[in-house]
Scaffold this motif. Sequence first.
Motif, PDB file in Angstrom:
ATOM      1  N   GLU A  37       0.770  -1.101  -0.032  1.00 54.51           N
ATOM      2  CA  GLU A  37      -0.063   0.112  -0.085  1.00 54.51           C
ATOM      3  C   GLU A  37       0.667   1.211   0.049  1.00 54.51           C
ATOM      4  OE1 GLU A  37      -3.327   0.219   2.770  1.00 54.51           O
ATOM      5  OE2 GLU A  37      -3.633  -1.899   2.549  1.00 54.51           O
ATOM      6  N   GLU A  38       1.814   1.216   0.879  1.00 57.79           N
ATOM      7  CA  GLU A  38       2.811   2.327   0.673  1.00 57.79           C
ATOM      8  C   GLU A  38       3.372   2.730  -0.612  1.00 57.79           C
ATOM      9  OE1 GLU A  38       1.924   1.582   4.908  1.00 57.79           O
ATOM     10  OE2 GLU A  38       2.854   0.411   3.400  1.00 57.79           O
TER      11      GLU A  38
ATOM     12  N   ARG B 254       1.017   3.968  -3.093  1.00 58.44           N
ATOM     13  CA  ARG B 254       0.811   5.585  -2.696  1.00 58.44           C
ATOM     14  C   ARG B 254       1.854   6.251  -2.995  1.00 58.44           C
ATOM     15  NH1 ARG B 254       1.097   7.751   3.620  1.00 58.44           N
ATOM     16  NH2 ARG B 254       0.915   9.753   3.092  1.00 58.44           N
TER      17      ARG B 254
ATOM     18  N   LEU C 216       7.132   5.702   4.927  1.00 57.90           N
ATOM     19  CA  LEU C 216       5.835   5.987   5.059  1.00 57.90           C
ATOM     20  C   LEU C 216       5.311   4.846   6.145  1.00 57.90           C
ATOM     21  CD1 LEU C 216       4.951   6.479   1.393  1.00 57.90           C
ATOM     22  CD2 LEU C 216       4.707   8.139   2.973  1.00 57.90           C
ATOM     23  N   TYR C 217       5.589   3.660   6.016  1.00 57.59           N
ATOM     24  CA  TYR C 217       5.335   2.378   6.904  1.00 57.59           C
ATOM     25  C   TYR C 217       5.598   2.812   8.191  1.00 57.59           C
ATOM     26  CZ  TYR C 217       5.293  -1.966   9.121  1.00 57.59           C
ATOM     27  OH  TYR C 217       4.969  -2.997  10.046  1.00 57.59           O
TER      28      TYR C 217
ATOM     29  N   LYS D 267       6.021   5.716   9.602  1.00 55.66           N
ATOM     30  CA  LYS D 267       4.943   6.850  10.506  1.00 55.66           C
ATOM     31  C   LYS D 267       3.768   6.255  10.433  1.00 55.66           C
ATOM     32  CE  LYS D 267       4.874  10.801   8.040  1.00 55.66           C
ATOM     33  NZ  LYS D 267       4.818  11.664   7.054  1.00 55.66           N
ATOM     34  N   ARG D 268       2.967   5.520   9.726  1.00 53.91           N
ATOM     35  CA  ARG D 268       1.741   4.848  10.053  1.00 53.91           C
ATOM     36  C   ARG D 268       1.782   3.824  11.301  1.00 53.91           C
ATOM     37  NH1 ARG D 268      -0.413  -0.045   8.014  1.00 53.91           N
ATOM     38  NH2 ARG D 268       1.019  -0.255   6.501  1.00 53.91           N
ATOM     39  N   GLU D 269       2.747   2.892  11.498  1.00 55.44           N
ATOM     40  CA  GLU D 269       2.686   2.153  12.377  1.00 55.44           C
ATOM     41  C   GLU D 269       2.959   2.929  13.712  1.00 55.44           C
ATOM     42  OE1 GLU D 269       1.965  -0.772  12.698  1.00 55.44           O
ATOM     43  OE2 GLU D 269       1.731  -1.284  10.776  1.00 55.44           O
TER      44      GLU D 269
ATOM     45  N   LYS E 235       1.776   5.830  14.508  1.00 57.08           N
ATOM     46  CA  LYS E 235       0.620   6.383  15.076  1.00 57.08           C
ATOM     47  C   LYS E 235       0.010   5.386  15.654  1.00 57.08           C
ATOM     48  CE  LYS E 235       0.493   9.973  11.462  1.00 57.08           C
ATOM     49  NZ  LYS E 235      -0.396  10.321  10.213  1.00 57.08           N
ATOM     50  N   GLU E 236      -0.204   4.335  15.383  1.00 57.21           N
ATOM     51  CA  GLU E 236      -0.952   3.046  15.698  1.00 57.21           C
ATOM     52  C   GLU E 236      -0.312   2.905  17.274  1.00 57.21           C
ATOM     53  OE1 GLU E 236      -1.859  -0.217  13.465  1.00 57.21           O
ATOM     54  OE2 GLU E 236      -2.231   1.048  11.442  1.00 57.21           O
TER      55      GLU E 236
ATOM     56  N   TYR F 194       9.317   9.054  14.745  1.00 55.58           N
ATOM     57  CA  TYR F 194       8.366   9.568  13.665  1.00 55.58           C
ATOM     58  C   TYR F 194       9.050  10.749  12.898  1.00 55.58           C
ATOM     59  CZ  TYR F 194       4.191  10.985  11.427  1.00 55.58           C
ATOM     60  OH  TYR F 194       3.298  11.470  10.659  1.00 55.58           O
TER      61      TYR F 194
ATOM     62  N   ASP G 210      10.223  11.191   9.088  1.00 54.03           N
ATOM     63  CA  ASP G 210       9.342  12.249   8.189  1.00 54.03           C
ATOM     64  C   ASP G 210       9.980  13.084   7.289  1.00 54.03           C
ATOM     65  OD1 ASP G 210       6.829  13.277   7.547  1.00 54.03           O
ATOM     66  OD2 ASP G 210       6.582  14.742   9.397  1.00 54.03           O
TER      67      ASP G 210
END
Length: 458
Positions: free
Chosen positions: A32-33, A36, A119-120, A122-124, A126-127, A187, A191
């Motif tokens: 998905e990353e 994107r 990107l991965y 940053k997403r993880e 956040k979770e 993060y 970024d």
Amino acid sequence: MHKPWEGRFREKTEEFVEEFTQSVSFDRRLAEEDIRQNLAHIKTLLKAGILTKQEAHLLEKHLLDILKEVQEGSFPFRKELEDVHMNIEAELIKRAGEIGGKLHTGRSRNDQIATDERLYIKREIKECVILLKNLRKELVRLAENSIDIIVPAYTHLQRAQPIRLSHYFLAYREMFLSDELRLINAYRLADASPLGSGAVAGVDFPFDRFFTAQELGFRSLVRNSMYATSDRDYLLDTLYACAVIGMHLSRLSEDLILWSTQEFSFVELPDRLCTGSSIMPQKKNPDVLELIRGKTGRLYGNLMSLLTTLKGLPTAYNRDLQEDKEPLFDSIDTTKKCIEAMNLILEGLSVKADRTTPPFGDPMTATDIANYLVMKGIPFREAHRIVGNLIAYAISQGKNLGDLSLREFKEFSELFEEDVFELLDPRVVVDRRKTYGGTSKQEVIRQIQIAKREEGVR
């Protein structure tokens, strides 16, 4: 399937080599990353005049179709295409024709994978931050519900001083708050966009890297193309943050494991989160907590694995960096599961308040007795010696301090008066700790109120 580099080679790649070098079995997780990123790169190519609007629209349409299949789990990943990037690109070319071959213009898998990973991350992260916040909220709830429960604090695993159980839970809340700060730092390091750095030296197309970074939601750019494609420090920081979270969870697990034994019997773990023995019918084992404690070793190992991989690499991209993904994925998964497991444990935890409170006269109040003498003018070191002798005497007589008479106290110092017996009550002693961050009721309530505001708890 054609390989993107086959023009240089005159022999077909051995099947063993294909199997040995493939990474799609695990880096497919970045699909998905990667899509994107491809969508953002299409816009960059359009802006640079390399794609027409019609071509860009066609590629976007097929990529969105591929994305849907990835999300549904129906996309056909092929090991012979080596990695997630080539699988998606090959499928795009298959569907869009030779126009799909324009997608890789001005891009290398070196800057491509670095972008995907950032990107991965940053997403993880956040979770993970959300999970930590939920865990801290549970600790605040426990703290608020146990304000009047007194427990022994241990140093060297020996009884040290009495504290409020709330104070204990708030201590772990502070640890998990610091863990969030470590994740946020990782993060921030991740970024920054490496896309547009090419293989190592940048690219010779008129790309607007700032535009691409903005499309992908990056705060800034990685400024040096060589650093951009070989840097994995942001992964190290993430793995370090995960290892420290694991360490904190492991320490909390160890306390609760000990406290749930018959010898302590301070807490009761819910049956639904424990297991039994295959041979001993009476057993109730804290397996979830033990596994949290055990999995911390994996988190440490993943960090050391990547540190070791990186330490011997010459500058710029090397295939060794393929080995960064499995430790990363495992640490992220393990950390998230362990946080969730601990949250379940805390939700079901019950405290046996009748077992936790130290008895009147427990030697844990000895420091306060020494301070009593200090307030009457005796130097602390001398007061320490006096109280130490007093306790040794009580032990020799088979008594605790509450069993001693005032006459016996005075044998060690004439300064002892009747009011010294107030300091034999752990509840009284706890409330004498009124300094900022202490364990008095007044101070603990203040800490809980601050924690509730910070965590958004009503």
